[in-house]
Every structure is written in C-alpha cells, then in structure tokens.
Design a protein around this motif. Sequence first.
Motif, short mmCIF file in Angstrom:
data_model
loop_
_atom_site.label_atom_id
_atom_site.label_comp_id
_atom_site.label_asym_id
_atom_site.label_seq_id
_atom_site.Cartn_x
_atom_site.Cartn_y
_atom_site.Cartn_z
N MET A 1 83.00 30.94 62.84
CA MET A 1 84.39 30.99 62.36
C MET A 1 84.81 32.44 62.16
O MET A 1 84.15 33.19 61.47
N ASP A 2 85.92 32.87 62.82
CA ASP A 2 86.34 34.25 62.65
C ASP A 2 87.10 34.42 61.34
O ASP A 2 87.35 33.48 60.61
N THR A 3 87.46 35.69 61.04
CA THR A 3 88.06 35.99 59.74
C THR A 3 89.37 35.24 59.51
O THR A 3 89.63 34.72 58.43
N ALA A 4 90.21 35.16 60.55
CA ALA A 4 91.49 34.47 60.40
C ALA A 4 91.29 32.99 60.12
O ALA A 4 91.94 32.40 59.26
N ASP A 5 90.36 32.35 60.87
CA ASP A 5 90.09 30.94 60.66
C ASP A 5 89.53 30.70 59.26
O ASP A 5 89.87 29.73 58.60
N ALA A 6 88.65 31.58 58.81
CA ALA A 6 88.07 31.44 57.47
C ALA A 6 89.15 31.53 56.41
O ALA A 6 89.13 30.80 55.42
N ALA A 7 90.10 32.44 56.60
CA ALA A 7 91.19 32.58 55.64
C ALA A 7 92.03 31.32 55.57
O ALA A 7 92.46 30.89 54.50
N ASP A 8 92.25 30.68 56.73
CA ASP A 8 93.04 29.46 56.76
C ASP A 8 92.30 28.30 56.11
O ASP A 8 92.89 27.45 55.45
N ALA A 9 90.96 28.25 56.29
CA ALA A 9 90.17 27.11 55.82
C ALA A 9 89.83 27.20 54.34
O ALA A 9 89.53 26.20 53.72
N GLN A 10 89.86 28.38 53.76
CA GLN A 10 89.42 28.58 52.39
C GLN A 10 90.29 27.83 51.39
O GLN A 10 91.52 27.86 51.46
N ASP A 11 89.63 27.14 50.45
CA ASP A 11 90.32 26.56 49.31
C ASP A 11 90.42 27.66 48.26
O ASP A 11 89.48 27.92 47.52
N TRP A 12 91.54 28.33 48.20
CA TRP A 12 91.68 29.55 47.39
C TRP A 12 91.51 29.30 45.91
O TRP A 12 91.05 30.16 45.17
N ALA A 13 91.86 28.11 45.45
CA ALA A 13 91.74 27.83 44.02
C ALA A 13 90.30 27.89 43.55
O ALA A 13 90.03 28.17 42.38
N THR A 14 89.34 27.63 44.45
CA THR A 14 87.94 27.60 44.04
C THR A 14 87.36 28.99 43.80
O THR A 14 86.31 29.12 43.17
N LEU A 15 88.01 30.03 44.28
CA LEU A 15 87.45 31.37 44.17
C LEU A 15 87.68 32.02 42.81
O LEU A 15 87.08 33.05 42.51
N ALA A 16 88.56 31.45 42.01
CA ALA A 16 88.85 31.99 40.67
C ALA A 16 89.18 33.47 40.74
O ALA A 16 88.67 34.28 39.97
N LEU A 17 90.05 33.85 41.69
CA LEU A 17 90.46 35.24 41.81
C LEU A 17 91.38 35.63 40.66
O LEU A 17 91.96 34.77 39.99
N ARG A 18 91.55 36.93 40.47
CA ARG A 18 92.47 37.39 39.44
C ARG A 18 93.87 36.88 39.72
O ARG A 18 94.59 36.47 38.81
N ALA A 78 83.20 35.60 43.66
CA ALA A 78 83.89 34.99 44.80
C ALA A 78 82.91 34.56 45.89
O ALA A 78 83.07 33.51 46.51
N ILE A 79 81.88 35.38 46.13
CA ILE A 79 80.86 35.02 47.12
C ILE A 79 80.18 33.71 46.72
O ILE A 79 80.04 32.78 47.53
N VAL A 80 79.77 33.63 45.47
CA VAL A 80 79.07 32.44 44.99
C VAL A 80 80.00 31.23 44.97
O VAL A 80 79.61 30.12 45.36
N ALA A 81 81.24 31.42 44.55
CA ALA A 81 82.20 30.31 44.49
C ALA A 81 82.47 29.74 45.88
O ALA A 81 82.59 28.52 46.04
N ARG A 82 82.56 30.61 46.89
CA ARG A 82 82.80 30.14 48.25
C ARG A 82 81.63 29.30 48.74
O ARG A 82 81.79 28.28 49.40
N TYR A 83 80.44 29.74 48.39
CA TYR A 83 79.21 29.02 48.73
C TYR A 83 79.20 27.65 48.05
O TYR A 83 78.92 26.62 48.68
N HIS A 84 79.49 27.61 46.78
CA HIS A 84 79.52 26.35 46.05
C HIS A 84 80.55 25.40 46.66
O HIS A 84 80.28 24.20 46.82
N GLU A 85 81.71 25.92 46.98
CA GLU A 85 82.77 25.08 47.54
C GLU A 85 82.33 24.48 48.87
O GLU A 85 82.59 23.31 49.17
#
Length: 213
Positions: A1-18, A78-85
């Motif tokens: 999965m390239d960077t653009a596809d990963a960005a589209d697929a990510q559930d952003w709420a799971t990353l607990a970003l600022r 964020a690395i760990v949260a993406r893995y958990h998700e």
Amino acid sequence: MDTADAADAQDWATLALRRTPTQQRSRQKVTQAIAAAEALVLTEGVDVITLPRVAAEAGVSVGALYQYLPDRAAILGAIVARYHERLERLLDEAIERMRTDPRTEDPVGRVLRAVADVYLDEGSARSLGTVAISAEADAARRRHKRAMADRVHTLLRLAGVLDGVDAERGAAVARVAFASADAVLHEAFAASEAERALLLAELERSLRASLGA
C-alpha cells in the motif's frame, strides 16, 4: 500500500492525534511522518525519535506536523495505535466472515495466520510493545488487549468452540488464548526464520489442543 492509499484507508480517530487532519494534503504529510518514524525505529531505535528528525526524514516541515504530532510520545503513540487498529479490524473481518458462512472458517488456523502476517509487517510497532511512551499509550494498550480478547471470544462462540461454556469462563478462555498467542508471536518474530516457523507451528498446535478446535 503506497502512502496515498494508506492515508485514505486510515481510521484517523484511532490515532488520537492532537488534531485530526481533514485535508488530503495534511493527511498525506502525517502518514509520511508515521511511515518515516516506523523506519527510524527499525533501523536506529526508539531513542532517535524526535519531531525534527521525523519531519526531516519524511520531507515535511516541523510546523506542518506539530499541530498533529507535537512530540516523541505522540509519534510513537500513533505508530502503536495504527498497529492496534489494523489487528482489531482484522478480527472484525474474521467475525463478519464467520457470521456469513461459519462452515468455511477455520477460526484457529486462519485467524492465527492472518494475525501473524500483521505482526510480520509491523516490526516497528512490535518493538514498541514494552517501551514506556505515556500514560495515555499505556491505557490504550490495555484497551487494545481487552478489545482483542473480546473479539476472540466472539469468534470462538461463533465457531462453536465454547458451546456449553458459561459466559464468564468463555471470556477467560478467550483472554488466555489471546494473551498466549500475543506473547508467542512477539517471541517468534524476534527469532530467526527457522525458529519462527517452529514456534508458530507449535502455537497453532497448542491453541487447537487447548480449545478443542
């Protein structure tokens, strides 16, 4: 999965970003930064992770990342949260397949092999398993372990493995099964390929025996 596809697929709420990025350009920058941080953890270790270093490796400005990933704890979290998700989504998909057609599912072998593939891909996140990141990250780890055990419980119920077992004991069986598998998988992927194959085969055999599956 390239960077653009990963960005589209990510559930952003799971990353607990600022802050959660809403524009595609911002999402791509955050995704690039997380990927760069993962590569750094694998090649140079956790201690090199800082916002300036990750921004430089990702080819983005510190200012562009600061509002989302302001410090080391946020980046590692964020690395760990993406893995958990990714792991939780994998079990959700297995549960859906089981509900659709339980006869085609091998709840132990199939799910274990799929989870092992995620562990193989996620070397940087696995290496953070015992690293102290923050109180929030520790709480997130506990939630993830409980969520995974709950999903394993559902899978085992749907597969008929827990027929006749009361809910309390069934939940305990699922929790032990997940904790055991998680510990062995971490051990396996820290070993050589030959040792890994033996450990994974023994894990599958042990789970089948203990679950009667």
